[in-house]
Structures are given as structure tokens and as C-alpha cells.
Write an enzyme that holds these catalytic residues in place. Sequence first.
Site, mmCIF file in Angstrom:
data_model
loop_
_atom_site.group_PDB
_atom_site.id
_atom_site.type_symbol
_atom_site.label_atom_id
_atom_site.label_comp_id
_atom_site.label_asym_id
_atom_site.label_seq_id
_atom_site.Cartn_x
_atom_site.Cartn_y
_atom_site.Cartn_z
ATOM 1 N N CYS A 91 0.558 -5.786 0.094
ATOM 2 C CA CYS A 91 -0.229 -5.830 1.315
ATOM 3 C C CYS A 91 -1.253 -6.964 1.209
ATOM 4 O O CYS A 91 -2.424 -6.788 1.489
ATOM 5 C CB CYS A 91 -0.885 -4.490 1.614
ATOM 6 S SG CYS A 91 -1.616 -3.704 0.199
ATOM 7 N N GLY A 92 -0.786 -8.117 0.807
ATOM 8 C CA GLY A 92 -1.644 -9.295 0.783
ATOM 9 C C GLY A 92 -2.799 -9.123 -0.178
ATOM 10 O O GLY A 92 -2.661 -8.524 -1.238
#
Lengths: 296, 134
Positions: A91-92
Amino acid sequence: MASLKDMRVRIASVKATRKITKAMQMVAAAKLRRAQDAAQAARPYAERMDKVLGSLNKRVTNKDGASPLLVGTGKDQTHLLVVMTAERGLCGGFNGNIAKLARADANRLTREGKTVKIVAVGKKGADNLRRDFGKNIIDRVDLKSVKNLGFVNAESIGDKLLALFEAGEFDIATMYFSEFKSVIAQKPTALQLIPAKLPEEKATGATATSAEAVNEYEPSEEAILGFLLKRNISTQLFRGLLENAASEQGARMSAMDNATRNAGDMINKLTIKFNRQRQANITRELIEIISGAEAL
Amino acid sequence: MAGTFKFELVSPERVLVSADVEEVLVPGEDGDFTVLAGHAPVISTLRPGVIESKPSGGGVTRIFIDGGFCEVTPTSLTVLAEKAHDIAAMDKKTIAVQVMAAEAVLHSSDATDEQLRAAHIAIGHLKWLDSQAN
């Protein structure tokens, strides 16, 4: 030089990756909507809690002997960092950013000679902080099996904090979570839980007396304030968890969107390379045939 | 007859009830009290018990709450409760689960006096509800 077959396999594999990231993006989008709805629905409770606490605070700060949850223990030696992160990666920078903020504060506090204790909520934050602060992590909360975040989850963390506080394990507790600004922007935030930071600081004498005239309190304002301060911790934790859940999905959505786009670019480049090589092969074979024929 | 006022029941997860009502019976910490329109402003904690609200359209709604607190103003009543159950929707099974949860608190060694008292009251109410439920 990779053979044609190798390249074909490579393209197929990138295509499969793109399908997965695309699917993850869509799942994150659906989950994000639900997480946002949950955060929205939880807002009225927190707002009213804030309002009542604010007005109570105006009255009780004038008196001595207020709850240590509000005025603190009078020390700031031991800090407890409640670091909330996701259970999953991909998720980044979501998990990394929260951990980075917490780590910076932990380093600063250690330099100042304070004791740092960490409660890690979520697996990723614990993994991230384990290397530098492994022995500072006193507790871990696993939310992996939780499908829908409920108030009970926040309450169990809140009860843990209160028990630690009453046992004198820490003086100041701060919660680290990611504030949900928008789908593409999530801001790692630190929020002090104990002693509570209430919206209204010390009120002037005039408003305090008017508030006194307006409200009756049952049983007594001190009792209510003590009761509410305890609840407030769980409420704040719940808010943090919900914001975090929404931020996580938002971060994952944009990360997966990028990944999908990168995979698409890569497929285009590989396909062009593949076609060039195929044509070069055909040309080479033709030249071989023609030159063979000419030699006769 | 007094007019109506706004009654809101809010849990941490969402707003459960938001309606215009004529009167509401609230289980206050120091005793039950009824709120009518124009009630003096009060902030009170609540013990586990039953909230009885009479909507302006008639009828009675009973909701079981597991403690909380309420804010009364002349024009509104806001109840903040962590757990609330509509009694009409409660059956023996859900009640049994709740009784078990409360009893677990009673038997746990690290519960505070406050928790013990709340659990005790909750069990009393739940037993009563159990006899009423079908």
C-alpha cells in the site's frame, strides 16, 4: 540476447501481474468506500463527546485533584507510543510513513534521555520498528482476524492503555496514525491521548460561571469527567483505527493504480521489442535463403 | 401536553436513533428520570438499563443500553451509549450471550469495582428481559 520464447514468457508474466494489481486496486476502491462510510458514521459520537468534555473541562480545571488522565502525572519521563499501521503491505508508503514519524519521535525522546515504550497495533508497524526499537515494544495488537473494525477493538486497546497507565507504566501516551485527507493524500499524524488534549483550555471566569448556571450534573462533574476521560481514550483510538483503515485503502488504491500503469507501459515496451526481434529473425532467414540461392 | 423534542441515540459506530419524541425514560446513574420537552439542562452518566422513548406518532420504543451518558437540553436529548439493542429485536439467544459476557466480567479477577457493579446491574436487567422475551 533473450530468445523469442523467453520474451513471450516475460510478456505473459507481466500481463498476469497487471491483472492482479488491477484486481487489488478495485478491491481497495470498494473497501475504501466502506471504510469512509464507517469513519463518517462514527463522527457524531466523537463530536458530542468532545463537546461535553470541553464544557466539563472548563469547570473542572478550576479545581484541584482532577484526574491524572487530564492533568498528567506531573512527569514526562516515560513515553508510550501507540503506533497504528496496517496488517498488510502493498500500500505504497502508508506503513513506512507512520513508522518513520514514530521512529523520529522515538529517537528524539531517547536523545532527550526519556524512556520510550511502544505498543504496536498492526503487524507492519511492528516489523518496521523491530530492528531499531525491538526491546521497546512492550505489546502488540493483532487485528489480522478482524474483518469489520468495531468499537470493541478500540475498547480492548483502550483498556490495555488504562491498565498500563494505572500501573504507572508510562506518563504520556501518543497515538500515531494516518489521517485521511483524501484518496491520494494521507497524513501521518501524532495525537496525544494521555493526558488528554481537550478542545477548550482554561476558560475565563465569566464563561465558567455561566456554564455552571446552565448545566446540572449527575452524579457530580468530577465523576462524569473521570468517566468520560476513560471513554474518550477508546473513542480517540477508534477514530485513529477508522482513519487508518480508510487511509490504508486509499494508499493501496493509488499504489496499485501506479503498478497497473507501470505494468501496461512495460508490456508495450516488451511487445515492441518482441516484434522487432521477430522481424529481424525473418529478415535474417530471408537473407540466408537468398544468399544461398545466389551462391548456386 | 408538552411539545416534542429531538432524541438521539448515538453509538461510537453510528447514529442509532434520531427522532422527534414526546418523552423518554432514561436510566440515570442516580436513578431513572423522564425527559420531557423543556427539561432543565443536565449531563448525566447512565447505568445499564432500558431507555423507553415515546415518539410523537404514538407507541413506545424500548432500547437496552449497556451504560453511557446523556446530555439534556430544553430542545434535545442525546444519549451516547457504547452498546445498544432494540428490545423488540432481542431474542433469548442474544440475551443469553449478553448474560454470559456480563458473568465473565463478574468472575474475572482483574475487574474494577465499577465494572463489577455495571455487570451486576446488567445481569439483573438481562434476566428481566429474558422473562419478557419470546
